[in-house]
Design a protein around this motif. Structure first.
Motif, PDB file in Angstrom:
ATOM      1  N   UNK A 135       0.826  -1.210   0.000  1.00 48.40           N
ATOM      2  CA  UNK A 135       0.000   0.000   0.000  1.00 48.40           C
ATOM      3  C   UNK A 135       0.861   1.262   0.000  1.00 48.40           C
ATOM      4  N   UNK A 136       1.873   1.290   0.845  1.00 39.97           N
ATOM      5  CA  UNK A 136       2.747   2.471   0.940  1.00 39.97           C
ATOM      6  C   UNK A 136       3.482   2.729  -0.363  1.00 39.97           C
ATOM      7  N   UNK A 137       4.078   1.678  -0.927  1.00 34.77           N
ATOM      8  CA  UNK A 137       4.864   1.853  -2.155  1.00 34.77           C
ATOM      9  C   UNK A 137       3.974   2.181  -3.346  1.00 34.77           C
ATOM     10  N   UNK A 138       2.817   1.539  -3.443  1.00 36.33           N
ATOM     11  CA  UNK A 138       1.916   1.842  -4.554  1.00 36.33           C
ATOM     12  C   UNK A 138       1.372   3.257  -4.437  1.00 36.33           C
ATOM     13  N   UNK A 139       1.148   3.736  -3.245  1.00 38.59           N
ATOM     14  CA  UNK A 139       0.710   5.128  -3.061  1.00 38.59           C
ATOM     15  C   UNK A 139       1.767   6.086  -3.591  1.00 38.59           C
ATOM     16  N   UNK A 140       3.043   5.770  -3.335  1.00 36.75           N
ATOM     17  CA  UNK A 140       4.139   6.594  -3.834  1.00 36.75           C
ATOM     18  C   UNK A 140       4.166   6.597  -5.363  1.00 36.75           C
ATOM     19  N   UNK A 141       3.895   5.441  -5.954  1.00 35.75           N
ATOM     20  CA  UNK A 141       3.910   5.316  -7.411  1.00 35.75           C
ATOM     21  C   UNK A 141       2.726   6.051  -8.036  1.00 35.75           C
ATOM     22  N   UNK A 158      -7.273   2.989  -0.181  1.00 38.86           N
ATOM     23  CA  UNK A 158      -8.181   1.984  -0.718  1.00 38.86           C
ATOM     24  C   UNK A 158      -7.743   1.541  -2.112  1.00 38.86           C
ATOM     25  N   UNK A 159      -7.399   2.494  -2.958  1.00 39.67           N
ATOM     26  CA  UNK A 159      -6.986   2.166  -4.325  1.00 39.67           C
ATOM     27  C   UNK A 159      -5.723   1.315  -4.340  1.00 39.67           C
ATOM     28  N   UNK A 160      -4.755   1.668  -3.507  1.00 41.66           N
ATOM     29  CA  UNK A 160      -3.498   0.906  -3.449  1.00 41.66           C
ATOM     30  C   UNK A 160      -3.749  -0.508  -2.939  1.00 41.66           C
ATOM     31  N   UNK A 161      -4.613  -0.634  -1.935  1.00 45.42           N
ATOM     32  CA  UNK A 161      -4.966  -1.966  -1.427  1.00 45.42           C
ATOM     33  C   UNK A 161      -5.672  -2.787  -2.499  1.00 45.42           C
ATOM     34  N   UNK A 162      -6.561  -2.143  -3.231  1.00 47.00           N
ATOM     35  CA  UNK A 162      -7.295  -2.847  -4.287  1.00 47.00           C
ATOM     36  C   UNK A 162      -6.345  -3.374  -5.360  1.00 47.00           C
ATOM     37  N   UNK A 163      -5.335  -2.565  -5.694  1.00 44.88           N
ATOM     38  CA  UNK A 163      -4.384  -3.006  -6.709  1.00 44.88           C
ATOM     39  C   UNK A 163      -3.660  -4.279  -6.256  1.00 44.88           C
ATOM     40  N   UNK A 164      -3.227  -4.287  -4.994  1.00 46.16           N
ATOM     41  CA  UNK A 164      -2.558  -5.472  -4.470  1.00 46.16           C
ATOM     42  C   UNK A 164      -3.452  -6.698  -4.508  1.00 46.16           C
ATOM     43  N   UNK A 165      -4.731  -6.528  -4.188  1.00 39.49           N
ATOM     44  CA  UNK A 165      -5.660  -7.654  -4.211  1.00 39.49           C
ATOM     45  C   UNK A 165      -5.943  -8.120  -5.636  1.00 39.49           C
ATOM     46  N   UNK A 166      -6.028  -7.177  -6.572  1.00 35.72           N
ATOM     47  CA  UNK A 166      -6.239  -7.561  -7.971  1.00 35.72           C
ATOM     48  C   UNK A 166      -5.085  -8.423  -8.488  1.00 35.72           C
ATOM     49  N   UNK A 167      -3.913  -8.207  -7.944  1.00 34.58           N
ATOM     50  CA  UNK A 167      -2.730  -8.963  -8.393  1.00 34.58           C
ATOM     51  C   UNK A 167      -2.748 -10.418  -7.920  1.00 34.58           C
ATOM     52  N   UNK A 168      -3.682 -10.754  -7.056  1.00 40.60           N
ATOM     53  CA  UNK A 168      -3.804 -12.145  -6.632  1.00 40.60           C
ATOM     54  C   UNK A 168      -4.636 -12.948  -7.622  1.00 40.60           C
ATOM     55  N   UNK A 169      -5.671 -12.309  -8.175  1.00 47.63           N
ATOM     56  CA  UNK A 169      -6.576 -13.054  -9.045  1.00 47.63           C
ATOM     57  C   UNK A 169      -6.993 -14.321  -8.327  1.00 47.63           C
ATOM     58  N   UNK A 170      -7.066 -15.438  -9.060  1.00 47.38           N
ATOM     59  CA  UNK A 170      -7.247 -16.726  -8.382  1.00 47.38           C
ATOM     60  C   UNK A 170      -5.941 -17.513  -8.387  1.00 47.38           C
ATOM     61  N   UNK A 171      -4.902 -16.925  -8.984  1.00 44.59           N
ATOM     62  CA  UNK A 171      -3.621 -17.629  -9.112  1.00 44.59           C
ATOM     63  C   UNK A 171      -2.958 -17.829  -7.754  1.00 44.59           C
ATOM     64  N   UNK A 172      -3.048 -16.814  -6.911  1.00 45.86           N
ATOM     65  CA  UNK A 172      -2.405 -16.890  -5.597  1.00 45.86           C
ATOM     66  C   UNK A 172      -3.004 -18.003  -4.749  1.00 45.86           C
ATOM     67  N   UNK A 173      -4.318 -18.027  -4.630  1.00 45.85           N
ATOM     68  CA  UNK A 173      -4.957 -19.023  -3.769  1.00 45.85           C
ATOM     69  C   UNK A 173      -4.824 -20.423  -4.355  1.00 45.85           C
ATOM     70  N   UNK A 174      -4.874 -20.550  -5.674  1.00 43.18           N
ATOM     71  CA  UNK A 174      -4.688 -21.874  -6.283  1.00 43.18           C
ATOM     72  C   UNK A 174      -3.270 -22.376  -6.061  1.00 43.18           C
ATOM     73  N   UNK A 175      -2.299 -21.467  -6.145  1.00 44.86           N
ATOM     74  CA  UNK A 175      -0.908 -21.851  -5.876  1.00 44.86           C
ATOM     75  C   UNK A 175      -0.746 -22.244  -4.415  1.00 44.86           C
ATOM     76  N   UNK A 176      -1.368 -21.472  -3.543  1.00 47.37           N
ATOM     77  CA  UNK A 176      -1.281 -21.722  -2.110  1.00 47.37           C
ATOM     78  C   UNK A 176      -1.863 -23.084  -1.749  1.00 47.37           C
TER      79      UNK A 176
END
Length: 205
Positions: A135-141, A158-176
């Protein structure tokens, strides 16, 4: 090792211990890494290691924190200032997704989340070096693009958090959950492109 201490104690060989632990954790994972092997790799006595980190979980969380910060700083250096927002978001998303699906990234998530209810300090350290750092780094960007009128963002956190969550898609949980097999570049690119397109559909001015 017993329960994590509230604070990490630093000393002359602290960085030496941390680097040795990083190499062993990267090679053997959390469960496979022994304190004896870490001390041997760091070329310190077990007594010295224990004096800095009385618990292996705490040592792992500090290795994770330093590694996450290193990758975040490296990403900021690579992402060019003034580059088109599509390019910037693609580079950021690519780095975030690759970390999410890496062995180390998944080890960090599994260990810290599994232990957080018993060791709240570990959970706090995980959040600070993971979601809060993104969140901190994406806010800076993102901020310069808002100031330039390229993006319209009223709630930056909120926007920075949303970006991080979008980067998970379903790939993160399926990998996990061990459902992916080997993650391919095409798998990663699919999630990256989807995250960037979705984010810009909401926030492009």
């Amino acid at each position: 090792m017993s329960a994590p201490a509230a604070e990490i104690k630093k000393g002359r060989k602290f960085d030496q211990v941390l680097e040795g632990a990083r190499r062993i954790f990267m090679r053997d994972g959390f469960e496979g890494a022994s304190v004896d092997e870490i001390a041997r790799e760091a070329q310190v006595s077990k007594a010295t290691l224990y004096s800095y980190f009385p618990d292996k979980r705490l040592l792992f969380s500090e290795v994770a924190r330093v590694e996450c910060n290193r990758q975040a700083e490296e990403a900021l250096e690579v992402i060019g200032k003034g580059a088109p927002i599509d390019h910037v978001l693609h580079e950021a998303a690519s780095r975030i997704v690759n970390f999410f699906v890496s062995d180390f990234g998944q080890q960090v998530f599994r260990i810290c989340v599994a232990e957080a209810h018993r060791f709240p300090e570990l959970g706090k350290r995980f959040y600070a070096s993971g979601p809060a750092l993104v969140r901190e780094r994406m806010s800076m960007v993102l901020t310069p693009y808002v100031e330039a009128g390229v993006l319209r963002i009223e709630d930056m956190d909120l926007a920075a958090n949303q970006f991080g969550e979008l980067c998970k898609g379903d790939l993160f949980i399926r990998s996990l959950c061990g459902m992916c097999g080997e993650v391919t570049e095409a798998d990663i690119e699919r999630v990256v492109n989807g995250a960037v397109e979705m984010f810009l559909a909401r926030y492009r001015a």
